[in-house]
Design an enzyme around this catalytic site. Structure first.
Site, PDB file in Angstrom:
ATOM      1  CB  CYS A  75      -0.908  -0.005   1.231  1.00  0.00           C
ATOM      2  SG  CYS A  75      -1.972   1.455   1.357  1.00  0.00           S
ATOM      3  CG  HIS A 161      -1.914  -1.957  -9.624  1.00  0.00           C
ATOM      4  ND1 HIS A 161      -2.765  -1.021  -9.079  1.00  0.00           N
ATOM      5  CD2 HIS A 161      -1.056  -2.304  -8.637  1.00  0.00           C
ATOM      6  CE1 HIS A 161      -2.422  -0.794  -7.822  1.00  0.00           C
ATOM      7  NE2 HIS A 161      -1.401  -1.557  -7.512  1.00  0.00           N
ATOM      8  N   GLY A 222      -1.352   2.289  -7.206  1.00  0.00           N
ATOM      9  CA  GLY A 222      -2.044   2.513  -8.475  1.00  0.00           C
ATOM     10  C   GLY A 222      -1.404   3.625  -9.271  1.00  0.00           C
TER      11      GLY A 222
HETATM   12  N1  LIG Z   1      -6.350  -2.189  -2.436  1.00  0.00           N
HETATM   13  C1  LIG Z   1      -4.931  -2.536  -2.568  1.00  0.00           C
HETATM   14  C2  LIG Z   1      -4.191  -2.267  -1.235  1.00  0.00           C
HETATM   15  C3  LIG Z   1      -4.110  -0.778  -0.910  1.00  0.00           C
HETATM   16  C4  LIG Z   1      -3.385  -0.019  -1.994  1.00  0.00           C
HETATM   17  C5  LIG Z   1      -3.592   1.486  -2.040  1.00  0.00           C
HETATM   18  N2  LIG Z   1      -4.424   2.048  -1.004  1.00  0.00           N
HETATM   19  C6  LIG Z   1      -2.254   2.212  -2.145  1.00  0.00           C
HETATM   20  O1  LIG Z   1      -2.122   3.344  -1.663  1.00  0.00           O
HETATM   21  O2  LIG Z   1      -1.328   1.621  -2.775  1.00  0.00           O
HETATM   22  C7  LIG Z   1      -4.808  -4.021  -2.920  1.00  0.00           C
HETATM   23  O3  LIG Z   1      -5.714  -4.778  -2.556  1.00  0.00           O
HETATM   24  O4  LIG Z   1      -3.793  -4.379  -3.526  1.00  0.00           O
END
Ligand SMILES: N[C@H](CCC[C@H](N)C(=O)O)C(=O)O
Length: 279
Positions: A75, A161, A222
């Site tokens: 994250c 992603h 992302g």
């Molecule tokens: N939802 C993402 C985790 C949090 C990523 C995001 N909040 C960031 O800042 O990178 C996943 O399941 O891979």
């Protein structure tokens, strides 16, 4: 037993952060879901748990739980808030911290202006990380969604992603098509669905339907994945400003085999205590 927490955000992607170093904290998926619930709990996109490291050379372990209760590998916005948290809680006095995550080591750094930069590691394309042969040029793959073919760049920043190019993020089908991509059968561990609008070679706009959380105001990994995807298609330079709904992140990547660096804010909104037994 009441446990202190910090409510934080990085460009609007919000977190509940616990100190599992000073005392061990056990979190079940059900408790995570309650904590993340914006009516019955505190409310957040992810819960972050800071713990003692389990590998040599690491200063901390940092665990990430999506609002749906699932533990995930990485994250980006959370990594910046992690640094703000461990510094403010005086768990370390270091500016650059070695952090163990499920996706391996990352090295966030507190900047003089209070922003945080994070070496997010090298983007990965191999099938072990993403369920596609990496032979395709620029890693752009066809995905069948709702009977139509969408073209997405598939890559991993430690977490998976799928990034599409769109002419206008405001009109992108983030909340209709995003859930279908998140759970697309080609992604056995599900996927984060990014929608990127290229403004020019140094500026993009981005919205992300996050795995396990839905559309968030910002997604750090992302932003890194979108920049890599755009650069691989020859559309972006090596430093890009990523404008998301909740704020702007700066991402740089020197190219294949090199780490991606991301810089942005990390804000503590308030502190509180919560009785986890009553959740
Ligand atoms: N939802 C993402 C985790 C949090 C990523 C995001 N909040 C960031 O800042 O990178 C996943 O399941 O891979």
């Amino acid at each position: 037993m009441s446990v202190p927490f910090s409510k934080m955000h990085g460009a609007g992607n919000d977190f509940v952060v616990f100190d599992g170093v000073s005392r061990p904290i056990q979190l079940t998926p059900q408790k995570i879901r309650r904590l993340a619930d914006r009516h019955f709990g505190i409310g957040c996109d992810q819960v972050l748990l800071v713990e003692r490291p389990t590998t040599a050379g690491a200063d901390f372990r940092y665990r990430i739980f999506n609002a749906d209760g699932g533990e995930v590998e990485q994250c980006g916005n959370g990594a910046r808030c992690f640094v703000r948290f461990v510094r403010d809680k005086r768990l370390t006095a270091k500016d650059e911290i070695a952090v163990e995550t499920l996706a391996g080591m990352i090295y966030p750094r507190l900047e003089a202006d209070g922003d945080v930069s994070v070496n997010m590691g090298v983007p990965r394309f191999e099938p072990a990380e993403v369920p596609f042969e990496a032979a395709v040029r620029e890693n752009v793959y066809d995905l069948e969604v709702d009977g139509r073919i969408v073209k997405a760049s598939i890559l991993s920043m430690g977490n998976p992603h799928a990034v599409q190019l769109v002419p206008d993020v405001d009109a992108a089908p983030v909340n209709t098509q995003g859930p279908q991509i998140e759970r697309h059968p080609r992604f056995p561990r599900r996927v984060n669905a990014g929608y990127m609008q290229i403004v020019d070679r140094r500026h993009i706009r981005l919205r992300v339907y996050e795995r396990g959380a839905g559309e968030t105001l910002a997604c750090g990994t992302g932003a890194c994945a979108a920049m890599v995807a755009g650069r691989q298609r020859g559309l972006l330079d090596d430093k890009v400003e990523v404008k998301l709904t909740g704020g702007t992140l700066r991402v740089s990547w020197a190219g294949e085999g090199q780490p991606v660096w991301m810089t942005g804010p990390a804000i503590t909104v308030f502190e509180g205590t919560i009785d986890l037994e009553k959740l």
